[in-house]
Design a protein around this motif. Structure first.
Motif, PDB file in Angstrom:
ATOM      1  N   MET A   1       0.819  -1.188   0.000  1.00  0.00           N
ATOM      2  CA  MET A   1       0.000   0.000   0.000  1.00  0.00           C
ATOM      3  C   MET A   1       0.872   1.265   0.000  1.00  0.00           C
ATOM      4  O   MET A   1       0.513   2.257  -0.608  1.00  0.00           O
ATOM      5  CB  MET A   1      -0.920  -0.008   1.223  1.00  0.00           C
ATOM      6  N   GLN A   2       1.998   1.205   0.721  1.00  0.00           N
ATOM      7  CA  GLN A   2       2.883   2.367   0.794  1.00  0.00           C
ATOM      8  C   GLN A   2       3.436   2.709  -0.584  1.00  0.00           C
ATOM      9  O   GLN A   2       3.505   3.873  -0.966  1.00  0.00           O
ATOM     10  CB  GLN A   2       4.023   2.097   1.782  1.00  0.00           C
ATOM     11  N   GLU A   3       3.820   1.698  -1.354  1.00  0.00           N
ATOM     12  CA  GLU A   3       4.343   1.929  -2.699  1.00  0.00           C
ATOM     13  C   GLU A   3       3.293   2.574  -3.587  1.00  0.00           C
ATOM     14  O   GLU A   3       3.597   3.497  -4.346  1.00  0.00           O
ATOM     15  CB  GLU A   3       4.807   0.612  -3.329  1.00  0.00           C
ATOM     16  N   LEU A   4       2.061   2.103  -3.505  1.00  0.00           N
ATOM     17  CA  LEU A   4       0.980   2.671  -4.300  1.00  0.00           C
ATOM     18  C   LEU A   4       0.741   4.126  -3.918  1.00  0.00           C
ATOM     19  O   LEU A   4       0.567   4.983  -4.791  1.00  0.00           O
ATOM     20  CB  LEU A   4      -0.298   1.857  -4.114  1.00  0.00           C
ATOM     21  N   ALA A   5       0.749   4.424  -2.632  1.00  0.00           N
ATOM     22  CA  ALA A   5       0.558   5.802  -2.168  1.00  0.00           C
ATOM     23  C   ALA A   5       1.668   6.704  -2.707  1.00  0.00           C
ATOM     24  O   ALA A   5       1.413   7.832  -3.139  1.00  0.00           O
ATOM     25  CB  ALA A   5       0.528   5.840  -0.648  1.00  0.00           C
ATOM     26  N   GLU A   6       2.896   6.221  -2.700  1.00  0.00           N
ATOM     27  CA  GLU A   6       4.029   7.009  -3.212  1.00  0.00           C
ATOM     28  C   GLU A   6       3.905   7.236  -4.716  1.00  0.00           C
ATOM     29  O   GLU A   6       4.232   8.303  -5.217  1.00  0.00           O
ATOM     30  CB  GLU A   6       5.339   6.318  -2.871  1.00  0.00           C
ATOM     31  N   LEU A   7       3.435   6.227  -5.436  1.00  0.00           N
ATOM     32  CA  LEU A   7       3.257   6.372  -6.885  1.00  0.00           C
ATOM     33  C   LEU A   7       2.151   7.371  -7.229  1.00  0.00           C
ATOM     34  O   LEU A   7       2.222   8.071  -8.231  1.00  0.00           O
ATOM     35  CB  LEU A   7       2.933   5.014  -7.523  1.00  0.00           C
ATOM     36  N   MET A   8       1.130   7.440  -6.391  1.00  0.00           N
ATOM     37  CA  MET A   8      -0.018   8.302  -6.663  1.00  0.00           C
ATOM     38  C   MET A   8       0.196   9.755  -6.218  1.00  0.00           C
ATOM     39  O   MET A   8      -0.568  10.634  -6.609  1.00  0.00           O
ATOM     40  CB  MET A   8      -1.269   7.739  -5.971  1.00  0.00           C
ATOM     41  N   GLN A   9       1.228  10.037  -5.426  1.00  0.00           N
ATOM     42  CA  GLN A   9       1.443  11.394  -4.927  1.00  0.00           C
ATOM     43  C   GLN A   9       1.540  12.444  -6.029  1.00  0.00           C
ATOM     44  O   GLN A   9       0.884  13.484  -5.933  1.00  0.00           O
ATOM     45  CB  GLN A   9       2.672  11.457  -4.035  1.00  0.00           C
ATOM     46  N   PRO A  10       2.328  12.232  -7.089  1.00  0.00           N
ATOM     47  CA  PRO A  10       2.400  13.259  -8.140  1.00  0.00           C
ATOM     48  C   PRO A  10       1.053  13.497  -8.833  1.00  0.00           C
ATOM     49  O   PRO A  10       0.700  14.631  -9.143  1.00  0.00           O
ATOM     50  CB  PRO A  10       3.422  12.703  -9.132  1.00  0.00           C
ATOM     51  N   VAL A  11       0.297  12.449  -9.032  1.00  0.00           N
ATOM     52  CA  VAL A  11      -1.031  12.570  -9.656  1.00  0.00           C
ATOM     53  C   VAL A  11      -1.962  13.349  -8.731  1.00  0.00           C
ATOM     54  O   VAL A  11      -2.684  14.246  -9.170  1.00  0.00           O
ATOM     55  CB  VAL A  11      -1.612  11.175  -9.973  1.00  0.00           C
ATOM     56  N   ASP A  12      -1.930  13.026  -7.457  1.00  0.00           N
ATOM     57  CA  ASP A  12      -2.767  13.698  -6.472  1.00  0.00           C
ATOM     58  C   ASP A  12      -2.432  15.190  -6.420  1.00  0.00           C
ATOM     59  O   ASP A  12      -3.331  16.031  -6.436  1.00  0.00           O
ATOM     60  CB  ASP A  12      -2.580  13.057  -5.103  1.00  0.00           C
ATOM     61  N   ARG A  13      -1.151  15.536  -6.367  1.00  0.00           N
ATOM     62  CA  ARG A  13      -0.747  16.945  -6.334  1.00  0.00           C
ATOM     63  C   ARG A  13      -1.206  17.686  -7.586  1.00  0.00           C
ATOM     64  O   ARG A  13      -1.684  18.814  -7.513  1.00  0.00           O
ATOM     65  CB  ARG A  13       0.769  17.064  -6.188  1.00  0.00           C
ATOM     66  N   ALA A  14      -1.088  17.054  -8.740  1.00  0.00           N
ATOM     67  CA  ALA A  14      -1.494  17.691 -10.002  1.00  0.00           C
ATOM     68  C   ALA A  14      -3.004  17.937 -10.020  1.00  0.00           C
ATOM     69  O   ALA A  14      -3.458  19.006 -10.440  1.00  0.00           O
ATOM     70  CB  ALA A  14      -1.079  16.821 -11.184  1.00  0.00           C
ATOM     71  N   LEU A  15      -3.789  16.962  -9.573  1.00  0.00           N
ATOM     72  CA  LEU A  15      -5.244  17.131  -9.550  1.00  0.00           C
ATOM     73  C   LEU A  15      -5.665  18.230  -8.589  1.00  0.00           C
ATOM     74  O   LEU A  15      -6.548  19.031  -8.896  1.00  0.00           O
ATOM     75  CB  LEU A  15      -5.926  15.815  -9.176  1.00  0.00           C
ATOM     76  N   ARG A  16      -5.026  18.304  -7.430  1.00  0.00           N
ATOM     77  CA  ARG A  16      -5.339  19.369  -6.469  1.00  0.00           C
ATOM     78  C   ARG A  16      -5.013  20.740  -7.053  1.00  0.00           C
ATOM     79  O   ARG A  16      -5.783  21.687  -6.901  1.00  0.00           O
ATOM     80  CB  ARG A  16      -4.573  19.159  -5.175  1.00  0.00           C
ATOM     81  N   ALA A  17      -3.881  20.845  -7.726  1.00  0.00           N
ATOM     82  CA  ALA A  17      -3.490  22.120  -8.338  1.00  0.00           C
ATOM     83  C   ALA A  17      -4.482  22.528  -9.419  1.00  0.00           C
ATOM     84  O   ALA A  17      -4.848  23.703  -9.529  1.00  0.00           O
ATOM     85  CB  ALA A  17      -2.078  22.010  -8.920  1.00  0.00           C
ATOM     86  N   GLN A  18      -4.951  21.582 -10.227  1.00  0.00           N
ATOM     87  CA  GLN A  18      -5.935  21.883 -11.269  1.00  0.00           C
ATOM     88  C   GLN A  18      -7.231  22.405 -10.659  1.00  0.00           C
ATOM     89  O   GLN A  18      -7.819  23.359 -11.170  1.00  0.00           O
ATOM     90  CB  GLN A  18      -6.234  20.635 -12.099  1.00  0.00           C
ATOM     91  N   LYS A  19      -7.677  21.795  -9.565  1.00  0.00           N
ATOM     92  CA  LYS A  19      -8.904  22.253  -8.911  1.00  0.00           C
ATOM     93  C   LYS A  19      -8.748  23.682  -8.411  1.00  0.00           C
ATOM     94  O   LYS A  19      -9.653  24.502  -8.574  1.00  0.00           O
ATOM     95  CB  LYS A  19      -9.268  21.327  -7.741  1.00  0.00           C
ATOM     96  N   LEU A  20      -7.611  23.988  -7.793  1.00  0.00           N
ATOM     97  CA  LEU A  20      -7.396  25.331  -7.273  1.00  0.00           C
ATOM     98  C   LEU A  20      -7.346  26.363  -8.396  1.00  0.00           C
ATOM     99  O   LEU A  20      -7.854  27.470  -8.257  1.00  0.00           O
ATOM    100  CB  LEU A  20      -6.120  25.389  -6.435  1.00  0.00           C
ATOM    101  N   GLU A  21      -6.740  26.008  -9.521  1.00  0.00           N
ATOM    102  CA  GLU A  21      -6.676  26.919 -10.668  1.00  0.00           C
ATOM    103  C   GLU A  21      -8.069  27.236 -11.198  1.00  0.00           C
ATOM    104  O   GLU A  21      -8.320  28.328 -11.689  1.00  0.00           O
ATOM    105  CB  GLU A  21      -5.832  26.312 -11.791  1.00  0.00           C
ATOM    106  N   LYS A  22      -8.994  26.294 -11.087  1.00  0.00           N
ATOM    107  CA  LYS A  22     -10.363  26.494 -11.571  1.00  0.00           C
ATOM    108  C   LYS A  22     -11.230  27.225 -10.552  1.00  0.00           C
ATOM    109  O   LYS A  22     -12.406  27.457 -10.795  1.00  0.00           O
ATOM    110  CB  LYS A  22     -11.006  25.141 -11.899  1.00  0.00           C
ATOM    111  N   GLY A  23     -10.651  27.585  -9.393  1.00  0.00           N
ATOM    112  CA  GLY A  23     -11.415  28.290  -8.376  1.00  0.00           C
ATOM    113  C   GLY A  23     -12.179  27.366  -7.445  1.00  0.00           C
ATOM    114  O   GLY A  23     -12.992  27.807  -6.650  1.00  0.00           O
ATOM    115  N   LEU A  24     -11.925  26.070  -7.540  1.00  0.00           N
ATOM    116  CA  LEU A  24     -12.580  25.107  -6.656  1.00  0.00           C
ATOM    117  C   LEU A  24     -11.754  24.980  -5.380  1.00  0.00           C
ATOM    118  O   LEU A  24     -10.759  25.661  -5.207  1.00  0.00           O
ATOM    119  CB  LEU A  24     -12.695  23.753  -7.357  1.00  0.00           C
ATOM    120  N   TYR A  25     -12.144  24.117  -4.494  1.00  0.00           N
ATOM    121  CA  TYR A  25     -11.369  23.912  -3.274  1.00  0.00           C
ATOM    122  C   TYR A  25     -11.198  22.433  -2.995  1.00  0.00           C
ATOM    123  O   TYR A  25     -11.944  21.601  -3.476  1.00  0.00           O
ATOM    124  CB  TYR A  25     -11.991  24.618  -2.065  1.00  0.00           C
ATOM    125  N   ASN A  26     -10.179  22.133  -2.204  1.00  0.00           N
ATOM    126  CA  ASN A  26      -9.897  20.775  -1.772  1.00  0.00           C
ATOM    127  C   ASN A  26     -10.357  20.630  -0.333  1.00  0.00           C
ATOM    128  O   ASN A  26     -10.252  21.561   0.456  1.00  0.00           O
ATOM    129  CB  ASN A  26      -8.400  20.477  -1.857  1.00  0.00           C
TER     130      ASN A  26
END
Length: 66
Positions: A1-26
């Motif tokens: 599970m730890q490996e999967l979480a580490e692999l998903m971190q860059p994707v998670d950060r990118a999705l959060r940044a996209q939401k903030l750029e659109k004026g949404l919130y996390n």
């Protein structure tokens, strides 16, 4: 599970940044025992809010401007 979480971190950060750029919130639950308290992360501020579980109504507990 730890490996999967580490692999998903860059994707998670990118999705959060996209939401903030659109004026949404996390939303984060934070490390609190009270599950009715959430953190809303906007592009310009962060809010700690209480959610009434029965009605879904929210009340801002604190706000921090970035």
């Amino acid at each position: 599970m730890q490996e999967l979480a580490e692999l998903m971190q860059p994707v998670d950060r990118a999705l959060r940044a996209q939401k903030l750029e659109k004026g949404l919130y996390n939303v984060y639950s934070g490390n609190t025992a009270n599950k009715a308290v959430l953190i809303r992360d906007y592009a310009d501020k962060t809010e700690r809010v209480h959610v009434n579980i029965a009605t879904g109504a929210t009340r801002t507990l604190s706000r921090r401007i970035k």
